[in-house]
Design a protein around this motif. Structure first.
Motif, PDB file in Angstrom:
ATOM      1  N   LEU A   7      49.256 119.735 -24.069  1.00 12.37           N
ATOM      2  CA  LEU A   7      48.783 120.089 -22.727  1.00 12.37           C
ATOM      3  C   LEU A   7      49.768 121.011 -22.007  1.00 12.37           C
ATOM      4  N   GLU A   8      51.001 121.074 -22.499  1.00 12.79           N
ATOM      5  CA  GLU A   8      52.063 121.878 -21.894  1.00 12.79           C
ATOM      6  C   GLU A   8      52.303 121.488 -20.439  1.00 12.79           C
ATOM      7  N   VAL A   9      52.428 120.173 -20.228  1.00 15.77           N
ATOM      8  CA  VAL A   9      52.687 119.664 -18.882  1.00 15.77           C
ATOM      9  C   VAL A   9      54.194 119.607 -18.641  1.00 15.77           C
ATOM     10  N   PRO A  10      54.637 119.524 -17.387  1.00 15.04           N
ATOM     11  CA  PRO A  10      56.070 119.452 -17.081  1.00 15.04           C
ATOM     12  C   PRO A  10      56.713 118.206 -17.698  1.00 15.04           C
ATOM     13  N   ALA A  11      58.008 118.245 -17.894  1.00 11.16           N
ATOM     14  CA  ALA A  11      58.739 117.142 -18.519  1.00 11.16           C
ATOM     15  C   ALA A  11      58.624 115.850 -17.710  1.00 11.16           C
ATOM     16  N   ASP A  12      58.432 115.979 -16.390  1.00  8.91           N
ATOM     17  CA  ASP A  12      58.349 114.785 -15.551  1.00  8.91           C
ATOM     18  C   ASP A  12      56.906 114.342 -15.292  1.00  8.91           C
TER      19      ASP A  12
END
Length: 297
Positions: free
Chosen positions: A15-20
C-alpha cells in the motif's frame, strides 16, 4: 462473505503507507472503502489481518487486487488498463486449444490465456495459488461451475486439446502421486488417502460420469483432469516464467470472469506489466472459435 488473510507488513508495504500507519487507520480505510478488518492474528511470528469482502468482489480476493483497489480508491494510482496481445498466426496456432465434441457431455466450455515472462517471488507465487482456491470456493461454486488449471508452459507443447474420455482411457501422474493412475483409480485415491482429503469433495462432480474431462498437450501429455487435479508434468513453481491458464466450465460467463480476474491480478508481474497473451479456443465439432481473454470490459 469471503474472508482473506494477508500479512500486515506485506500489506502495508504494498500500500506504500507511512511507517507510522496504524491498525486503526487501516480499519478506517477499510470502512470507507466498504470492507471490514475482521480479525488480527499472529501466525508463525507474523501479524495477519483477516478481511471480510463483498461476495461479488472477486478482484479483491488476493493481496494484489486488494491493495490496487485501495490505492485507486485513495487516488494514489490510476485504474489499470490491460492489453491483450494477439500473437502471430504461427504462435497462435502453436498455443491453440482445440475442444473435442465429447466434452459437451460433461463440461463443455473452456477458456485460456498466457502470462509471458512473469517473475514470481515466494509471496506472489503463494498469492497466485491462493487466489485460485478463493475463486474455486466462491464464484466457481466449489468447482462445479468453473475449475482452473495453471501450468508451466515451458514444460508442455501446443497445440492443446480439451477432451472427454472414458476414465479407463485416462492415465497420468497427478500432483501428489508417485506413480501413474487411471481416471477412476485416481478419484478413489482422493476419496481414501489422507493426503488427498482436501480434493475428496470434488470427486463427486465427475465420479459417475461415463467420460471424464481432460486437457492434453500436443504430445498427449495430460495437463489436468478438471475439476479435480493437475498433472505433475506441467507443475508450476516459483521459478515458472511462462504460465498457461485454462478454465473449464459449465458456465461460460463465469469462466470468463475467473480467467480475467487471474490475468488482471498477476499480469503486473510480467515483463510488460498488465499484458496478457491471447489463446485461440476452437470447437472442433462446429468450427466456432474465440480469442481469450476478453478484458475490454
Amino acid at each position: 462473505m469471503p474472508v482473506i488473510s494477508v500479512e500486515k507488513n506485506l500489506l502495508f508495504k504494498t500500500l506504500e503507507v507511512p511507517a507510522d500507519f496504524t491498525e486503526k487507520q487501516f480499519d478506517e480505510l477499510c470502512f470507507e472503502f466498504g470492507i471490514e478488518l475482521d480479525e488480527v492474528l499472529e501466525e508463525e511470528g507474523k501479524e495477519i489481518y483477516k478481511i471480510d469482502l463483498p461476495a461479488n468482489r472477486y478482484d479483491l480476493l488476493c493481496l494484489e487486487g486488494l491493495t490496487r483497489a485501495l490505492r485507486v480508491f485513495e487516488n494514489k494510482e490510476p485504474a489499470p488498463t490491460f492489453t491483450v496481445i494477439k500473437p502471430s498466426a504461427d504462435v497462435l496456432a502453436k498455443t491453440e486449444l482445440v475442444v473435442k465434441k465429447e466434452t459437451s457431455q460433461i463440461r463443455k466450455f473452456v477458456v485460456a490465456a498466457i502470462l509471458r515472462d512473469i517473475t514470481f517471488d515466494e509471496s506472489s507465487y503463494q498469492s497466485f495459488i491462493d487466489l485460485q482456491e478463493h475463486l474455486h470456493r466462491n464464484i466457481c461454486r466449489q468447482r462445479t461451475l468453473v475449475s482452473v488449471g495453471t501450468h508451466d508452459l515451458d514444460t508442455i507443447e501446443g497445440p492443446f486439446t480439451y477432451e472427454a474420455l472414458p476414465p479407463e482411457e485416462i492415465c497420468f501422474k497427478h500432483l501428489f502421486a508417485d506413480k501413474e493412475m487411471k481416471g477412476k483409480e485416481m478419484l478413489d485415491w482422493f476419496r481414501t488417502a489422507p493426503e488427498g482429503k482436501h480434493i475428496k469433495p470434488y470427486t463427486d462432480i465427475i465420479y459417475d460420469s461415463p467420460v471424464y474431462p481432460v486437457v492434453k498437450d500436443k504430445n498427449k501429455t495430460v495437463m489436468s483432469l478438471p475439476p479435480i487435479i493437475n498433472g505433475s508434468h506441467s507443475k508450476m513453481s516459483v521459478n515458472t516464467k511462462n504460465v498457461f491458464i485454462e478454465a473449464t466450465a459449465t458456465d461460460l460467463t463465469k469462466a470468463k470472469i475467473v480467467l480475467n480476474t487471474i490475468c488482471a491480478m498477476f499480469s503486473r508481474y510480467c515483463a510488460k506489466p498488465e499484458t496478457v497473451e491471447a489463446v485461440n479456443v476452437r470447437y472442433e465439432a462446429t468450427g466456432e472459435q474465440s480469442l481469450f481473454p476478453d478484458m475490454s470490459t
